[in-house]
Design a protein around this motif. Structure first.
Motif, mmCIF file in Angstrom:
data_model
loop_
_atom_site.group_PDB
_atom_site.id
_atom_site.type_symbol
_atom_site.label_atom_id
_atom_site.label_comp_id
_atom_site.label_asym_id
_atom_site.label_seq_id
_atom_site.Cartn_x
_atom_site.Cartn_y
_atom_site.Cartn_z
ATOM 1 N N CYS A 43 0.858 -1.181 0.000
ATOM 2 C CA CYS A 43 0.000 0.000 0.000
ATOM 3 C C CYS A 43 0.893 1.229 0.000
ATOM 4 C CB CYS A 43 -0.973 0.003 1.178
ATOM 5 S SG CYS A 43 -0.223 0.242 2.772
ATOM 6 N N GLY A 44 0.451 2.299 -0.607
ATOM 7 C CA GLY A 44 1.308 3.465 -0.738
ATOM 8 C C GLY A 44 0.743 4.721 -0.121
ATOM 9 N N ILE A 45 1.621 5.486 0.502
ATOM 10 C CA ILE A 45 1.240 6.777 1.065
ATOM 11 C C ILE A 45 2.120 7.845 0.429
ATOM 12 C CG2 ILE A 45 0.934 8.168 3.129
ATOM 13 C CD1 ILE A 45 1.229 5.504 4.707
ATOM 14 N N LEU A 46 1.491 8.781 -0.205
ATOM 15 C CA LEU A 46 2.208 9.942 -0.725
ATOM 16 C C LEU A 46 2.001 11.085 0.256
ATOM 17 C CD1 LEU A 46 0.972 9.770 -4.416
ATOM 18 C CD2 LEU A 46 3.216 9.087 -3.559
ATOM 19 N N ILE A 47 3.060 11.820 0.577
ATOM 20 C CA ILE A 47 2.968 12.937 1.515
ATOM 21 C C ILE A 47 3.572 14.167 0.869
ATOM 22 C CG2 ILE A 47 3.621 13.812 3.781
ATOM 23 C CD1 ILE A 47 3.977 10.834 4.586
ATOM 24 N N ARG A 48 2.822 15.260 0.911
ATOM 25 C CA ARG A 48 3.316 16.539 0.397
ATOM 26 C C ARG A 48 2.940 17.645 1.366
ATOM 27 N NH1 ARG A 48 1.430 15.697 -5.777
ATOM 28 N NH2 ARG A 48 2.996 14.143 -6.285
ATOM 29 N N ASN A 49 3.930 18.380 1.790
ATOM 30 C CA ASN A 49 3.693 19.522 2.687
ATOM 31 C C ASN A 49 2.828 19.146 3.885
ATOM 32 O OD1 ASN A 49 5.144 21.228 0.908
ATOM 33 N ND2 ASN A 49 3.327 21.370 -0.379
ATOM 34 N N LYS A 50 3.189 18.038 4.526
ATOM 35 C CA LYS A 50 2.502 17.548 5.726
ATOM 36 C C LYS A 50 1.074 17.072 5.452
ATOM 37 C CE LYS A 50 5.879 18.857 8.592
ATOM 38 N NZ LYS A 50 6.520 18.212 9.676
ATOM 39 N N LYS A 51 0.727 16.883 4.165
ATOM 40 C CA LYS A 51 -0.568 16.305 3.801
ATOM 41 C C LYS A 51 -0.340 14.919 3.236
ATOM 42 C CE LYS A 51 -3.209 20.405 3.342
ATOM 43 N NZ LYS A 51 -4.495 20.854 2.901
ATOM 44 N N VAL A 52 -1.271 14.011 3.543
ATOM 45 C CA VAL A 52 -1.178 12.613 3.169
ATOM 46 C C VAL A 52 -2.271 12.303 2.150
ATOM 47 C CG1 VAL A 52 -1.293 10.261 4.057
ATOM 48 C CG2 VAL A 52 -0.384 12.077 5.486
#
Length: 165
Positions: A43-52
């Motif tokens: 399973c994958g989690i992308l995180i950008r600028n403290k957002k998931v």
């Protein structure tokens, strides 16, 4: 944490401020005693600028449950290859595996689910969803407000530790 469950994490933040986590999610194997079937899943989690980035399932099994996108490891396929393939199939993005994050084990309805997490990166936006009804970016501190599978809880906990540093 359940007896026998284990985990490890390693934080990663790219120069663009993007962090991605991935977990393995399904590969049927019958246990020697026949009592439990084993699944290996990504399973994958992308995180950008403290957002998931989270996605809501649209299937008979786990319909409406939020998750980190991913899927079955095919026979003969490595975990890293499965992550890349699953993200391409489910989110239509190209990703790269950066680093191993953690392992956790869950038990559900006769299955032992082995979830293995990896940090990955992608510069593409997950705009096209095939197996999910919805995808959204949420503040990492708000992920507990969404209904996730029990196995994802360990990953959510590590996510808090990594991003609060």
């Amino acid at each position: 944490m359940k007896k026998g469950a284990f985990h490890r994490y390693a934080p990663f933040l790219s120069s663009e401020g993007i962090v991605s986590f991935f977990c393995l999610f399904y590969n049927e194997k019958k246990n020697g005693g026949g009592a439990l079937k084993r699944m290996e899943v990504v399973c994958g989690i992308l995180i950008r600028n403290k957002k998931v980035f989270i996605a809501k399932r649209k299937s008979i099994h786990a319909n409406g449950i939020w998750e980190f996108p991913g899927g079955k490891i095919e026979q003969g396929e490595s975990a890293e290859t499965a992550i890349i393939r699953e993200l391409q199939e489910e989110l239509h993005i190209h990703a790269q595996v950066v680093q191993y994050v953690c392992d956790t084990i869950d038990h559900q309805e006769g299955w032992e689910i082995h979830v293995r997490a990896y940090i990955c990166s992608s510069e593409e936006e997950p705009n096209q969803l095939d197996v999910h009804s919805e995808g959204r970016w949420v503040d990492y501190r708000e992920v507990y407000d969404y209904a996730f599978q029990k196995a994802d809880r360990t990953i959510l906990d590590h996510l808090q530790e990594v991003l609060s540093c």
